[in-house]
Design a protein around this motif. Structure first.
Motif, mmCIF file in Angstrom:
data_model
loop_
_atom_site.group_PDB
_atom_site.id
_atom_site.type_symbol
_atom_site.label_atom_id
_atom_site.label_comp_id
_atom_site.label_asym_id
_atom_site.label_seq_id
_atom_site.Cartn_x
_atom_site.Cartn_y
_atom_site.Cartn_z
ATOM 1 N N THR A 55 -6.660 0.865 5.063
ATOM 2 C CA THR A 55 -7.630 1.526 4.181
ATOM 3 C C THR A 55 -7.145 1.639 2.740
ATOM 4 O OG1 THR A 55 -6.744 3.705 4.813
ATOM 5 C CG2 THR A 55 -8.635 2.867 6.071
ATOM 6 N N ALA A 56 -5.947 1.128 2.450
ATOM 7 C CA ALA A 56 -5.391 1.233 1.092
ATOM 8 C C ALA A 56 -6.011 0.234 0.130
ATOM 9 C CB ALA A 56 -3.879 1.038 1.135
ATOM 10 N N GLY A 57 -6.614 -0.808 0.657
ATOM 11 C CA GLY A 57 -7.227 -1.819 -0.210
ATOM 12 C C GLY A 57 -6.237 -2.770 -0.827
ATOM 13 N N LEU A 58 -5.096 -2.981 -0.167
ATOM 14 C CA LEU A 58 -4.056 -3.839 -0.719
ATOM 15 C C LEU A 58 -3.801 -5.085 0.121
ATOM 16 C CD1 LEU A 58 -1.419 -1.096 -1.730
ATOM 17 C CD2 LEU A 58 -3.051 -2.267 -3.220
ATOM 18 N N ASP A 59 -4.723 -5.429 1.000
ATOM 19 C CA ASP A 59 -4.520 -6.592 1.870
ATOM 20 C C ASP A 59 -4.421 -7.899 1.080
ATOM 21 O OD1 ASP A 59 -4.533 -4.956 4.046
ATOM 22 O OD2 ASP A 59 -6.583 -5.392 4.668
ATOM 23 N N HIS A 60 -4.944 -7.923 -0.154
ATOM 24 C CA HIS A 60 -4.913 -9.146 -0.955
ATOM 25 C C HIS A 60 -3.585 -9.347 -1.679
ATOM 26 C CE1 HIS A 60 -5.927 -5.875 -3.634
ATOM 27 N NE2 HIS A 60 -5.766 -6.640 -4.700
ATOM 28 N N ILE A 61 -2.681 -8.376 -1.560
ATOM 29 C CA ILE A 61 -1.390 -8.457 -2.254
ATOM 30 C C ILE A 61 -0.293 -8.805 -1.254
ATOM 31 C CG2 ILE A 61 0.309 -7.163 -3.594
ATOM 32 C CD1 ILE A 61 -1.969 -5.581 -4.777
ATOM 33 N N PRO A 62 0.473 -9.870 -1.494
ATOM 34 C CA PRO A 62 1.519 -10.282 -0.553
ATOM 35 C C PRO A 62 2.714 -9.342 -0.577
ATOM 36 C CG PRO A 62 1.635 -11.612 -2.536
ATOM 37 C CD PRO A 62 0.410 -10.743 -2.681
ATOM 38 N N PHE A 66 6.215 -7.942 5.697
ATOM 39 C CA PHE A 66 5.305 -7.441 6.735
ATOM 40 C C PHE A 66 5.486 -5.944 6.969
ATOM 41 C CE2 PHE A 66 4.590 -6.351 11.204
ATOM 42 C CZ PHE A 66 3.248 -6.677 11.332
ATOM 43 N N LEU A 67 6.730 -5.497 7.152
ATOM 44 C CA LEU A 67 6.977 -4.084 7.471
ATOM 45 C C LEU A 67 6.561 -3.170 6.327
ATOM 46 C CD1 LEU A 67 8.123 -2.224 9.665
ATOM 47 C CD2 LEU A 67 10.369 -2.436 8.572
ATOM 48 N N ALA A 68 6.675 -3.663 5.087
ATOM 49 C CA ALA A 68 6.342 -2.839 3.929
ATOM 50 C C ALA A 68 4.866 -2.466 3.887
ATOM 51 C CB ALA A 68 6.723 -3.564 2.641
ATOM 52 N N LYS A 69 4.025 -3.244 4.553
ATOM 53 C CA LYS A 69 2.592 -2.937 4.569
ATOM 54 C C LYS A 69 2.297 -1.649 5.330
ATOM 55 C CE LYS A 69 1.272 -7.840 4.514
ATOM 56 N NZ LYS A 69 0.526 -8.903 5.240
ATOM 57 N N TYR A 70 3.192 -1.288 6.243
ATOM 58 C CA TYR A 70 2.891 -0.183 7.148
ATOM 59 C C TYR A 70 3.784 1.046 6.979
ATOM 60 C CZ TYR A 70 0.271 -3.919 9.336
ATOM 61 O OH TYR A 70 -0.610 -4.948 9.561
ATOM 62 N N GLY A 90 4.978 -1.036 -0.142
ATOM 63 C CA GLY A 90 4.750 0.128 0.705
ATOM 64 C C GLY A 90 3.275 0.211 1.047
ATOM 65 N N PRO A 91 2.891 1.098 1.976
ATOM 66 C CA PRO A 91 1.470 1.239 2.333
ATOM 67 C C PRO A 91 0.577 1.508 1.136
ATOM 68 C CG PRO A 91 2.852 2.432 3.885
ATOM 69 C CD PRO A 91 3.754 1.987 2.779
ATOM 70 N N HIS A 92 1.099 2.277 0.161
ATOM 71 C CA HIS A 92 0.337 2.595 -1.045
ATOM 72 C C HIS A 92 1.159 2.337 -2.301
ATOM 73 C CE1 HIS A 92 -1.887 4.946 1.993
ATOM 74 N NE2 HIS A 92 -2.928 4.761 1.203
ATOM 75 N N ALA A 93 2.007 1.305 -2.284
ATOM 76 C CA ALA A 93 2.899 1.046 -3.412
ATOM 77 C C ALA A 93 2.950 -0.441 -3.743
ATOM 78 C CB ALA A 93 4.306 1.553 -3.101
ATOM 79 N N VAL A 94 2.930 -0.743 -5.043
ATOM 80 C CA VAL A 94 2.951 -2.120 -5.533
ATOM 81 C C VAL A 94 4.000 -2.242 -6.635
ATOM 82 C CG1 VAL A 94 1.644 -3.883 -6.789
ATOM 83 C CG2 VAL A 94 0.539 -2.577 -4.966
ATOM 84 N N SER A 95 4.788 -3.308 -6.571
ATOM 85 C CA SER A 95 5.763 -3.603 -7.619
ATOM 86 C C SER A 95 5.248 -4.771 -8.452
ATOM 87 C CB SER A 95 7.122 -3.961 -6.999
ATOM 88 O OG SER A 95 8.046 -4.356 -8.003
ATOM 89 N N GLY A 123 -5.519 5.269 -6.985
ATOM 90 C CA GLY A 123 -4.576 6.096 -6.244
ATOM 91 C C GLY A 123 -3.383 5.374 -5.671
ATOM 92 N N ILE A 124 -3.048 4.204 -6.200
ATOM 93 C CA ILE A 124 -1.914 3.424 -5.706
ATOM 94 C C ILE A 124 -0.714 3.608 -6.632
ATOM 95 C CG2 ILE A 124 -1.070 1.092 -5.204
ATOM 96 C CD1 ILE A 124 -3.136 2.127 -3.208
ATOM 97 N N GLU A 125 0.460 3.742 -6.042
ATOM 98 C CA GLU A 125 1.692 3.822 -6.824
ATOM 99 C C GLU A 125 2.030 2.417 -7.313
ATOM 100 O OE1 GLU A 125 6.314 4.152 -5.667
ATOM 101 O OE2 GLU A 125 5.122 5.882 -4.987
ATOM 102 N N VAL A 126 2.048 2.249 -8.629
ATOM 103 C CA VAL A 126 2.324 0.947 -9.210
ATOM 104 C C VAL A 126 3.433 1.093 -10.254
ATOM 105 C CG1 VAL A 126 0.462 1.270 -10.882
ATOM 106 C CG2 VAL A 126 1.322 -1.030 -10.441
ATOM 107 N N GLY A 127 4.368 0.166 -10.250
ATOM 108 C CA GLY A 127 5.468 0.304 -11.195
ATOM 109 C C GLY A 127 6.212 -0.999 -11.425
ATOM 110 N N MET A 128 6.996 -1.013 -12.474
ATOM 111 C CA MET A 128 7.843 -2.149 -12.811
ATOM 112 C C MET A 128 9.275 -1.644 -12.897
ATOM 113 S SD MET A 128 5.433 -3.845 -15.788
ATOM 114 C CE MET A 128 6.144 -5.480 -15.677
#
Length: 490
Positions: A33-40, A43-47, A80-85, A391-396
């Motif tokens: 439900t996070a809406g991040l399925d389009h971001i590679p 595998f474990l980091a997705k959950y 992460g489930p709700h995190a993007v680098s 609402g997603i944690e995004v960072g560099m």
């Protein structure tokens, strides 16, 4: 309707299995439900955030798993489930720019212990951050730099006295350790009007360095899985017991005593940063309370001393491994008619020195964690077109961006002071364009409204000690450690 609770309570194994199943189901639900399925991403980091916690722990120190990860998955990776680098420098203004005005996420609370209030680092809302930054900005302004140079020179004299004493009779000196002491004493002096005593005692006074090491390790790990903070330093029980370094913070205890003593005393003749903070309370009484003054002093001590000492250590390593660069810098200073102590005005006229320091900052001033923000309610579109939901944690991570070849050149992972200087086959316009790209792609001190407020002061003490030490001495490698040998040029 059948109530399963009596059955589960009478069969502990069944209860444990049920809790595990529910936990896994919840993690899957969160991920889908996070809406991040389009971001590679792994595998474990997705959950679960357990993946990045394990990777951070495995790599340790400043080593960075994200650097290698971006090479595999690309510029935008789900960590992460709700995190993007994000690694693309083109996205820096979209995430950190003044127009973006993104909030810091709840994960930033990991930096705070239970019962501690906000400071300019932990405040999430950009408007509130501006209100709290404004009262203290004057203490960090370029105009205040010359006032502080006297104290920096005094600590520089003390460091050189120690060098002369310890190395007398051709003895060796662990210069890296003493540069740490110098950095902490300078920040203490500028903050509270007197040095802490590192250089005088030759040891970790009040165990400040030791405790700061605990804090850095704690934040670097726990921010990967912020929920742990609620059961550790963020827990009222743990705070009461006082068993974790971020709770029993020597920086806080030390600063509280200094602030309390100063509030009950007349202003000092020589202004220091604490005097600026206290004076600002007259204009901003609702903001600059005694607790906030203490909190600001804590940030000043912790961030200021750690950052500059790490950069100095990196610069010493480079100079030791490249003695010809020591010669080049020395010759530049002699050609510029410098004399000890080399002052701030003279420093501005030494391009090679600037290159050495900027490379030290780029490669070694890594905060160890991404500069995290929270995507806004309407989502965030990155430079490559990737859309990040709300609402997603995004960072560099500065470590990653500091090694991007499109910004720093094909030798981005190597130390090259000359990259900051105009090349022989380069026009003035080409040089300015290339340098602008580098400066825009530099996250060492952050970016935008959240740029590190203490940047100018950190650079003052680094420039001063590097220039003056190389002017007087030559540092060489002895027994796989960095020592100073009195084989100076003068």
């Amino acid at each position: 309707m059948l109530n399963p609770l009596p059955l589960l309570s009478s069969h502990p194994v069944l209860l444990v299995v049920s809790l595990i199943v529910l936990s896994v189901a919840f993690q899957i639900y969160q991920s889908r439900t996070a809406g991040l399925d389009h971001i590679p991403g792994p595998f474990l980091a997705k959950y679960t955030n357990v993946w990045r916690l394990i990777e951070t722990r495995r790599m340790g120190g400043d080593a960075d798993y994200m650097h290698a990860m971006h090479k595999v998955y690309g510029d935008v990776v789900r960590v992460g489930p709700h995190a993007v680098s994000v690694a693309d420098p083109q996205s820096i203004p979209l995430i950190y720019g003044t127009k973006a005005r993104l909030h810091k996420p709840a994960a930033i609370d990991v930096i705070k212990s239970h019962g501690r209030g906000d400071n300019v680092v932990t405040i999430r809302d950009p408007d509130k951050h501006g209100k709290y930054r404004r009262p203290i900005a004057g203490a960090y302004a370029l105009s205040s730099l010359l006032d502080y140079e006297v104290q920096v020179d005094e600590m520089l004299d003390k460091l050189l006295e120690k060098i002369e004493k310890i190395t007398s009779g051709n003895k060796q000196m662990d210069i890296a350790r003493w540069l740490f002491y110098y950095a902490y004493d300078v920040v203490g002096y500028l903050s509270f009007g007197s040095p802490i005593g590192f250089l005088d005692s030759g040891k970790d006074v009040y165990s400040l360095i030791k405790f700061q090491g605990y804090i850095v390790d704690y934040v670097r790990l726990v921010i990967q899985m912020p929920v742990l903070h609620k059961f550790l330093a963020g827990s009222p029980i743990v705070a009461f017991l006082g068993v974790l370094a971020p709770t029993r913070d020597s920086f806080v205890e030390f600063s509280e005593v200094k602030v309390k003593n100063r509030l009950n005393a007349p202003p000092p003749e020589q202004l220091d940063m604490l005097a600026h903070f206290i004076a600002s309370a007259e204009k901003y009484p609702d903001i600059m309370t005694p607790d906030q003054i203490t909190s600001t002093a804590v940030v000043n001590m912790g961030a200021g001393a750690l950052g500059s000492s790490k950069v100095l250590q990196g610069i010493v390593r480079y100079l030791v491994e490249n003695p010809d660069k020591q010669d080049q810098l020395y010759n530049d200073m002699k050609a510029a008619n410098c004399s000890y102590p080399i002052n701030w005005k003279q420093i501005q006229e030494l391009p090679f020195l600037e290159g050495i320091v900027k490379e030290g900052v780029r490669l070694h001033l890594s905060v160890g964690v991404p500069l995290i923000r929270e995507s806004p309610p309407n989502g965030l579109r990155l430079a490559d077109g990737t859309v990040i939901p709300a609402g997603i944690e995004v960072g560099m991570k500065p470590y990653v961006v500091a090694r991007r070849k499109e910004v720093w050149g094909p030798n981005a992972e190597e130390w090259e002071p000359e990259r900051w200087m105009q090349r022989s086959n380069e026009t003035e316009e080409e040089f300015k364009e290339r340098r602008t790209i580098m400066e825009r792609g530099d996250l060492s001190f952050g970016h935008g409204a959240r740029t590190c407020i203490g940047k100018n002061i950190a650079m003052l003490q680094v420039y001063k000690v590097v220039s003056n030490m190389v002017f007087l001495y030559k540092v060489r490698l002895i027994l796989l450690s960095y020592h100073i040998a009195v084989v100076g040029y003068i």
